[in-house]
Design a protein around this motif. Structure first.
Motif, PDB file in Angstrom:
ATOM      1  N   GLU A   1       0.725  -1.221  -0.039  1.00  0.00           N
ATOM      2  CA  GLU A   1      -0.104   0.113  -0.176  1.00  0.00           C
ATOM      3  C   GLU A   1       0.894   1.239   0.018  1.00  0.00           C
ATOM      4  OE1 GLU A   1      -3.608  -0.074   2.885  1.00  0.00           O
ATOM      5  OE2 GLU A   1      -2.565  -2.079   3.322  1.00  0.00           O
ATOM      6  N   ARG A   2       1.873   1.253   0.983  1.00  0.00           N
ATOM      7  CA  ARG A   2       2.749   2.443   0.930  1.00  0.00           C
ATOM      8  C   ARG A   2       3.439   2.781  -0.428  1.00  0.00           C
ATOM      9  NH1 ARG A   2       4.578   0.339   5.806  1.00  0.00           N
ATOM     10  NH2 ARG A   2       6.850   0.113   4.993  1.00  0.00           N
ATOM     11  N   MET A   3       3.820   1.656  -0.931  1.00  0.00           N
ATOM     12  CA  MET A   3       4.569   1.729  -2.051  1.00  0.00           C
ATOM     13  C   MET A   3       3.764   2.258  -3.524  1.00  0.00           C
ATOM     14  SD  MET A   3       6.628  -1.875  -2.264  1.00  0.00           S
ATOM     15  CE  MET A   3       8.052  -1.592  -3.591  1.00  0.00           C
ATOM     16  N   LYS A   4       2.365   1.705  -3.189  1.00  0.00           N
ATOM     17  CA  LYS A   4       1.436   2.305  -4.201  1.00  0.00           C
ATOM     18  C   LYS A   4       0.986   3.855  -3.975  1.00  0.00           C
ATOM     19  CE  LYS A   4      -2.965   0.622  -4.963  1.00  0.00           C
ATOM     20  NZ  LYS A   4      -4.090  -0.388  -4.331  1.00  0.00           N
ATOM     21  N   LYS A   5       0.889   3.920  -2.537  1.00  0.00           N
ATOM     22  CA  LYS A   5       0.694   5.504  -2.634  1.00  0.00           C
ATOM     23  C   LYS A   5       1.751   6.328  -2.938  1.00  0.00           C
ATOM     24  CE  LYS A   5      -2.666   4.454   0.883  1.00  0.00           C
ATOM     25  NZ  LYS A   5      -2.899   4.283   2.692  1.00  0.00           N
ATOM     26  N   ASP A   6       2.911   6.007  -2.792  1.00  0.00           N
ATOM     27  CA  ASP A   6       4.182   6.780  -2.877  1.00  0.00           C
ATOM     28  C   ASP A   6       4.100   6.913  -4.463  1.00  0.00           C
ATOM     29  OD1 ASP A   6       4.607   7.341  -0.464  1.00  0.00           O
ATOM     30  OD2 ASP A   6       6.847   6.416  -0.452  1.00  0.00           O
ATOM     31  N   LYS A   7       3.778   5.723  -5.106  1.00  0.00           N
ATOM     32  CA  LYS A   7       3.879   5.900  -6.677  1.00  0.00           C
ATOM     33  C   LYS A   7       2.979   6.732  -7.314  1.00  0.00           C
ATOM     34  CE  LYS A   7       6.982   2.134  -8.136  1.00  0.00           C
ATOM     35  NZ  LYS A   7       6.714   0.633  -8.231  1.00  0.00           N
ATOM     36  N   SER A   8       1.917   6.697  -6.309  1.00  0.00           N
ATOM     37  CA  SER A   8       0.381   7.356  -7.096  1.00  0.00           C
ATOM     38  C   SER A   8       0.749   8.649  -7.988  1.00  0.00           C
ATOM     39  CB  SER A   8      -0.640   7.487  -6.371  1.00  0.00           C
ATOM     40  OG  SER A   8      -1.646   8.358  -6.554  1.00  0.00           O
ATOM     41  N   SER A   9       0.148   8.712  -8.843  1.00  0.00           N
ATOM     42  CA  SER A   9       0.359   9.962 -10.069  1.00  0.00           C
ATOM     43  C   SER A   9      -0.595  10.973  -9.345  1.00  0.00           C
ATOM     44  CB  SER A   9      -0.105   9.830 -11.305  1.00  0.00           C
ATOM     45  OG  SER A   9      -1.317   9.061 -11.423  1.00  0.00           O
ATOM     46  N   ASP A  10      -1.482  10.938  -8.551  1.00  0.00           N
ATOM     47  CA  ASP A  10      -2.498  11.896  -7.968  1.00  0.00           C
ATOM     48  C   ASP A  10      -2.498  11.802  -6.363  1.00  0.00           C
ATOM     49  OD1 ASP A  10      -4.375  13.595  -7.537  1.00  0.00           O
ATOM     50  OD2 ASP A  10      -6.013  12.410  -7.837  1.00  0.00           O
ATOM     51  N   PRO A  11      -1.242  12.357  -5.928  1.00  0.00           N
ATOM     52  CA  PRO A  11      -1.030  12.023  -4.667  1.00  0.00           C
ATOM     53  C   PRO A  11      -1.908  13.096  -3.566  1.00  0.00           C
ATOM     54  CG  PRO A  11       0.671  13.266  -5.732  1.00  0.00           C
ATOM     55  CD  PRO A  11      -0.255  13.212  -6.560  1.00  0.00           C
ATOM     56  N   MET A  12      -2.369  14.011  -4.304  1.00  0.00           N
ATOM     57  CA  MET A  12      -2.938  15.177  -3.723  1.00  0.00           C
ATOM     58  C   MET A  12      -4.448  15.245  -3.316  1.00  0.00           C
ATOM     59  SD  MET A  12      -0.781  17.365  -2.521  1.00  0.00           S
ATOM     60  CE  MET A  12       0.788  16.365  -2.474  1.00  0.00           C
ATOM     61  N   LYS A  13      -4.950  13.888  -3.021  1.00  0.00           N
ATOM     62  CA  LYS A  13      -6.103  13.694  -2.444  1.00  0.00           C
ATOM     63  C   LYS A  13      -6.428  14.056  -0.973  1.00  0.00           C
ATOM     64  CE  LYS A  13      -8.108  10.270  -5.602  1.00  0.00           C
ATOM     65  NZ  LYS A  13      -8.293   8.878  -5.820  1.00  0.00           N
ATOM     66  N   LEU A  14      -7.371  14.662  -0.754  1.00  0.00           N
ATOM     67  CA  LEU A  14      -7.556  15.060   0.690  1.00  0.00           C
ATOM     68  C   LEU A  14      -7.169  13.848   1.752  1.00  0.00           C
ATOM     69  CD1 LEU A  14      -8.409  17.439   2.106  1.00  0.00           C
ATOM     70  CD2 LEU A  14     -10.757  16.525   2.373  1.00  0.00           C
ATOM     71  N   GLU A  15      -7.700  12.732   1.523  1.00  0.00           N
ATOM     72  CA  GLU A  15      -7.445  11.337   2.220  1.00  0.00           C
ATOM     73  C   GLU A  15      -6.020  11.151   2.230  1.00  0.00           C
ATOM     74  OE1 GLU A  15      -8.932   6.864   2.014  1.00  0.00           O
ATOM     75  OE2 GLU A  15      -9.896   8.214   0.628  1.00  0.00           O
ATOM     76  N   ARG A  16      -5.247  11.292   1.363  1.00  0.00           N
ATOM     77  CA  ARG A  16      -3.771  11.093   1.367  1.00  0.00           C
ATOM     78  C   ARG A  16      -2.905  12.224   2.149  1.00  0.00           C
ATOM     79  NH1 ARG A  16       0.032   8.254   1.921  1.00  0.00           N
ATOM     80  NH2 ARG A  16       1.868   8.477   0.826  1.00  0.00           N
ATOM     81  N   ILE A  17      -3.574  13.467   1.970  1.00  0.00           N
ATOM     82  CA  ILE A  17      -3.006  14.600   2.712  1.00  0.00           C
ATOM     83  C   ILE A  17      -3.182  14.330   4.302  1.00  0.00           C
ATOM     84  CG2 ILE A  17      -2.969  16.955   2.973  1.00  0.00           C
ATOM     85  CD1 ILE A  17      -3.473  17.466   0.121  1.00  0.00           C
ATOM     86  N   SER A  18      -4.460  13.981   4.567  1.00  0.00           N
ATOM     87  CA  SER A  18      -4.628  13.966   5.960  1.00  0.00           C
ATOM     88  C   SER A  18      -3.746  12.837   6.653  1.00  0.00           C
ATOM     89  CB  SER A  18      -6.035  13.651   6.192  1.00  0.00           C
ATOM     90  OG  SER A  18      -6.714  12.570   5.574  1.00  0.00           O
ATOM     91  N   GLU A  19      -3.627  11.695   5.697  1.00  0.00           N
ATOM     92  CA  GLU A  19      -2.959  10.514   6.329  1.00  0.00           C
ATOM     93  C   GLU A  19      -1.185  10.942   6.290  1.00  0.00           C
ATOM     94  OE1 GLU A  19      -4.149   6.388   4.253  1.00  0.00           O
ATOM     95  OE2 GLU A  19      -2.126   7.295   3.496  1.00  0.00           O
ATOM     96  N   ILE A  20      -0.800  11.881   5.634  1.00  0.00           N
ATOM     97  CA  ILE A  20       0.551  12.307   5.537  1.00  0.00           C
ATOM     98  C   ILE A  20       0.682  13.155   6.765  1.00  0.00           C
ATOM     99  CG2 ILE A  20       2.297  13.836   4.503  1.00  0.00           C
ATOM    100  CD1 ILE A  20       1.446  12.650   2.064  1.00  0.00           C
ATOM    101  N   VAL A  21      -0.321  14.204   6.834  1.00  0.00           N
ATOM    102  CA  VAL A  21      -0.382  15.127   8.147  1.00  0.00           C
ATOM    103  C   VAL A  21      -0.201  14.206   9.328  1.00  0.00           C
ATOM    104  CG1 VAL A  21      -1.762  16.815   9.256  1.00  0.00           C
ATOM    105  CG2 VAL A  21      -1.349  16.893   7.029  1.00  0.00           C
ATOM    106  N   LEU A  22      -1.217  13.313   9.538  1.00  0.00           N
ATOM    107  CA  LEU A  22      -1.398  12.707  10.635  1.00  0.00           C
ATOM    108  C   LEU A  22      -0.044  11.788  11.100  1.00  0.00           C
ATOM    109  CD1 LEU A  22      -3.276  11.431  12.713  1.00  0.00           C
ATOM    110  CD2 LEU A  22      -3.957   9.797  11.480  1.00  0.00           C
TER     111      LEU A  22
END
Lengths: 488, 290
Positions: free
Chosen positions: A142-163
């Motif tokens: 999952e982490r590899m996929k999320k890091d590779k994702s071309s659309d990383p700026m989704k709200l869900e992803r941002i909140s994850e990173i912030v958390l």
């Protein structure tokens, strides 16, 4: 403009190409098993000690600090449970450092870099940070996929990173906070910290420790072990053929085949290896190496690949410990059909243990028998000797008395040197002639000015040794110091 | 123009075209952030010239727009220091001299304070440890011209000796030879007589009776019967082993013919009362006074 050419476009001669390779991010996969459980346990223990030790109380009597472990810099005292050290006793720390170094050698000769894998702060905090990351962002894939994702700026992803970063920073901040608590009374300091009344230096240190913890455990991770730490280089020189290292038993693993093919070949009675090339050992490795390539500098010997491999072996119905703590000798012996031999007791380990025992024993002995009363004497230099009006000679000394005990002491000072000499301490009227008595408060030093006067006829020699005896009137404990009595 | 067309194979960067012994210099310009920081510091320095005192003028300097002065800063810091030390120095000022010596904490403070002030003010004459020199008394011994009790020491420090202060110690050794009171051979005789008082060897054939007579007529008024000295006048005891200006015949002849009048400045007004007190305690503790 500076024109940059992609190194890949250059001729691939061995002499050319970049001298620097960018870091490949490591995504360790979660794993369960014996060594993982040991690691969890040790992590809980180490962090527990580090975070909560300052809150342990120790009764030292009224007026003395009641914190079990305290580095009291303003008063130059170090408290460790029943031990109280003064600045001139820092050599105990030297002894402690020597013991620690030899203990590392001993650990290394028994189990390779087990320090790195289980106890090193870098490992402990990195492991903790990985656990947080895994909890929030998911496991390896999952982490590899999320890091590779071309659309990383989704709200869900941002909140994850912030958390994730918030929790990391919180741990880092708490790490710095626990650090400063060792230097002051913990409950008081906690109160001061939250009400913003703590000294500036406390906040500065919390800031430094927060930053280093966050950076080292959150970002640098295995790079600290590979590039910054000298220990991998040193331990390579310390290890020998008997040290147990995390080892891929290639004698049992090779040749690698798939599960299905291995079964087929075995049915035909052919010799095949147990390794099924599942790459689980690589996936879980926190330094991102393949243990099957043999002993490597990057390996911190954490044993997680052993757990990963064991899980696979169990699933495919093969014996465990294709990867295990082992050494080259045993691989050799097994190939020759001999039984493996494990030798923990050998010259090296005996010598290391003996050194630890000797230094440790010496430290305990000196600590147990050390004097709690001490005296230092400094002779006046300008003038070194004074002639009095009746022709007698007087020397002046600065005497420093140390009372390291927890109670006030009445002490008497005698000087043995020139014949018929008299002793006088400034500010003290002697009750007993020539035997000044004074009180030294507990846990403190007193500086006195002491005058020794010898009659004119007793000073034939230019310099006579003089011995100062400081006697505890109540306990009879005596401390001595020597100096010289000089005639002009 | 430098030639940027040469590309370094290892890094893939262009070189400046400069080459030394086969080693080429990479064209690596300063990073932009660095250059920007550099320009910002230049701008900052211009602001600094304006805000703070910076430019020396012929007789003064630019004062800056806020009138900042490092001297004023130091004064504030010194003031704060005084405030921190205030309580302790106040206790020192309030306690009597004898009480200070009996209280270990006050004694330690007085000795520490006294030692630094002694080093700043007294050491040039009396030496860093108060060992003295010819003409400057050793403060470690038990011979005190003007008395060695705590109060007497403090009085001497406060008002000095022949200092011009209204309460100063007065008294001097007259110049018996220069003023024509005694002739050359009389001076030699009385010098030898003084040496005999201190138990020092005398010149062969010296007339002791004549010496005693000259001494009785000229010296007893100050130095007392038998040369025991007089602290009221600062007249030294001539029978002891301590000589401020030397005990040999030549030194004594010089003392008798030229006279002596050493000066010790008065420290009242230069040092505050608590500091003078600390100094008296410090000096007294050097040799225990008398």
């Amino acid at each position: 403009m500076n024109k940059t050419v992609n190194p890949k476009d250059l001729t691939s001669d061995d002499d050319y190409g970049p001298l620097y390779a960018a870091r490949k991010k490591v995504y360790p996969q979660s794993v369960s098993g014996t060594f993982r459980r040991i690691k969890w346990g040790l992590m809980a223990f180490c962090l527990g000690v580090y975070y909560f030790l300052p809150f342990v109380r120790w009764n030292r009597g009224l007026g003395a600090p009641n914190q079990a472990v305290l580095i009291d810099l303003p008063n130059s005292r170090f408290y460790f449970f029943f031990i109280e050290l003064w600045p001139q006793e820092v050599y105990y720390f030297t002894g402690l450092l020597i013991v620690a170094a030899v203990a590392l050698f001993l650990m290394n000769s028994i189990g390779g870099r087990i320090w790195c894998g289980y106890l090193c702060p870098q490992t402990v905090w990195t492991d903790l940070f990985y656990a947080v990351e895994r909890l929030i962002e998911g496991d390896r894939r999952e982490r590899m996929k999320k890091d590779k994702s071309s659309d990383p700026m989704k709200l869900e992803r941002i909140s994850e990173i912030v958390l994730k970063h918030s929790i990391w920073l919180l741990i880092a901040w708490w790490t710095g906070g626990a650090w400063v608590l060792y230097f002051n009374d913990a409950p008081t300091l906690v109160k001061e910290l939250v009400t913003f009344q703590a000294p500036m230096i406390a906040y500065v240190w919390i800031g430094i420790l927060t930053a280093t913890t966050y950076l080292l455990a959150g970002y640098m991770r295995e790079q600290v072990c590979t590039y910054m730490c000298p220990w991998p280089r040193i331990q390579a020189a310390l290890t020998d053929e008997w040290a147990l290292n995390v080892t891929y038993r290639y004698d049992r693993g090779e040749k690698r085949t798939s599960v299905k093919k291995a079964a087929e070949l075995r049915a035909l009675g052919e010799q095949v290896g147990d390794c099924v090339d599942c790459y689980q050992c690589v996936a879980v490795c926190p330094t991102g190496i393949d243990i099957r390539n043999g002993p490597q500098m990057e390996c911190i010997q954490c044993g997680l690949c052993i757990d990963a491999c064991d899980n696979v072996m169990t699933k495919i119905g093969r014996p465990k410990r294709l990867i295990g703590y082992d050494n080259d000798i045993n691989i050799q012996r097994r190939q020759e059909g001999k039984a493996p031999v494990y030798r923990i007791v050998r010259a090296r380990t005996i010598v290391y243990s003996a050194i630890i025992a000797a230094i440790g024993g010496f430290m305990i002995y000196t600590l147990a028998t050390r004097s709690l009363l001490d005296v230092n004497v400094l002779h006046d230099r300008n003038p070194v000797a004074v002639k009095l009006s009746d022709g007698s000679i007087r020397n002046a000394y600065t005497v420093r008395l140390l009372n390291k005990s927890g109670y006030d002491r009445v002490i008497a000072i005698d000087a043995h040197g020139p014949a018929n000499a008299t002793v006088h301490v400034i500010g003290v009227d002697s009750v007993t002639p020539d035997r000044p008595m004074i009180v030294i408060p507990r846990d403190s030093t007193s500086e006195l000015r002491l005058l020794v006067t010898a009659p004119a006829d007793s000073n034939q020699e230019k310099s006579i040794p003089v011995r100062f005896h400081v006697t505890d009137i109540g306990l009879g404990e005596v401390a001595t110091a020597t100096d010289n009595f000089v005639s002009p | 123009m430098t030639d940027h067309s040469d590309i370094d194979a290892v890094t893939g960067k262009s070189t400046t075209g400069h080459e030394w012994d086969g080693i080429k210099e990479l064209n690596t310009p300063l990073p932009r952030w660095w250059v920007i920081s550099f320009y910002l510091t230049i701008i900052w320095s211009i602001g600094y010239w304006i805000v703070y005192p910076a430019w020396p003028l012929i007789s003064s300097n630019t004062t800056g727009v806020f009138g900042y002065s490092s001297r004023a800063d130091v004064a504030v810091e010194l003031g704060n220091l005084e405030k921190i030390r205030g309580d302790k120095m106040m206790a020192l000022g309030a306690a009597s001299l004898a009480d200070i010596e009996k209280d270990p904490a006050l004694l330690a403070l007085a000795r520490a304070k006294g030692k630094t002030v002694f080093g700043d003010n007294c050491a040039p004459c009396h030496g860093s440890g108060g060992a003295g020199a010819k003409g400057y008394p050793n403060l470690n011994d038990d011979d005190w011209l003007w008395g060695g009790s705590l109060d007497q020491i403090m009085q001497t420090i406060q008002y000095g000796v022949r200092s011009g202060h209204a309460k100063t110690h007065e008294g001097q050794m007259l110049a018996f030879g220069k003023d024509g009171v005694l002739k050359g051979d009389e001076i030699v005789t009385v010098a030898n007589y003084v040496r005999s008082l201190a138990g020092l060897p005398t010149r062969k054939g010296f007339d002791a009776a004549k010496g005693e007579k000259i001494f009785a007529e000229n010296c007893v008024a100050c130095h007392g019967d038998g040369g025991k000295g007089n602290r009221e006048l600062g007249a030294p005891d001539l029978t002891d082993k301590i000589w401020l200006y030397g005990s040999d015949e030549a030194s004594l002849i010089e003392t008798i013919s030229q006279g002596r009048a050493g000066v010790m400045p008065a420290w009242e007004g230069r040092l505050d009362p608590a500091t003078i007190k600390a100094m008296a305690v410090y000096v007294h503790s050097l040799g225990g006074g008398k």
